[in-house]
Design an enzyme around this catalytic site. Structure first.
Site, PDB file in Angstrom:
ATOM      1  N   PRO A 137       6.820   4.461   6.576  1.00  0.00           N
ATOM      2  CA  PRO A 137       6.916   3.681   7.820  1.00  0.00           C
ATOM      3  C   PRO A 137       8.279   3.637   8.513  1.00  0.00           C
ATOM      4  O   PRO A 137       8.912   2.585   8.612  1.00  0.00           O
ATOM      5  CB  PRO A 137       6.490   2.287   7.361  1.00  0.00           C
ATOM      6  CG  PRO A 137       6.950   2.219   5.943  1.00  0.00           C
ATOM      7  CD  PRO A 137       6.737   3.606   5.396  1.00  0.00           C
ATOM      8  N   CYS A 138       8.710   4.763   9.049  1.00  0.00           N
ATOM      9  CA  CYS A 138       9.959   4.772   9.809  1.00  0.00           C
ATOM     10  C   CYS A 138       9.819   3.975  11.108  1.00  0.00           C
ATOM     11  O   CYS A 138      10.824   3.578  11.698  1.00  0.00           O
ATOM     12  CB  CYS A 138      10.425   6.191  10.075  1.00  0.00           C
ATOM     13  SG  CYS A 138       9.233   7.214  10.950  1.00  0.00           S
TER      14      CYS A 138
END
Length: 154
Positions: free
Chosen positions: A121-122
């Site tokens: 989850p950047c």
């Protein structure tokens, strides 16, 4: 050999790529050159988990990932997985978490080159004041993913 499947999502077609029994990438509307369209067990499982994520039934992915990158980028990508669903961290805080507090821009570069869109989850990484900054899939997609998680975290 990379094999891919298309996984429809609210942000567009996610291209789920598998190589040697591991998830090699999840991209938005971008099929790697030379990749072959083929359903694989890993691709199917990734698609099932992505669908569950977008339906609000999954908050953490469990897939075999084919990690490829520098030692620094690998540390950043693994640190991103520690950011809880529905929360954000700044680039500076991620840099501190990986033991390189001055490497804020390098963290941004690692986030930009994250091969596992949504799965790693950047999108949960923001600028210093919480503002949305850079995202390989576009700021509109980043905003959608953050709002999706916030809405379901209430």
């Amino acid at each position: 050999m990379i094999r891919y499947m298309l996984c429809p999502s609210p942000v567009g077609n996610l291209v789920v790529c598998e190589e040697a029994g591991r998830l090699a990438a999840v991209r938005l509307n971008e099929i790697p050159v030379g990749a072959l369209p083929e359903e694989t067990p890993v691709g199917k499982e990734a698609s099932v988990q992505l669908e569950a994520y977008f339906q609000g039934r999954l908050k953490e992915f469990c897939l075999p990932l084919a990690w490829k990158g520098t030692p620094f980028r690998l540390r950043v990508w693994k640190a991103l997985q520690d950011i809880p669903y529905g929360e954000t961290r700044t680039y500076a805080r991620v840099a501190e978490a990986v033991g390189s507090p001055k490497a804020v821009r390098a963290v941004g570069g690692a986030c930009h080159d994250n091969p596992f869109l949504v799965v790693v989850p950047c999108h949960r990484v923001t600028g210093s004041n919480g503002q949305l900054t850079g995202y390989a899939a576009g700021l509109e997609t980043k905003h959608f993913l953050l709002e999706h998680e916030r809405r379901l975290s209430l």
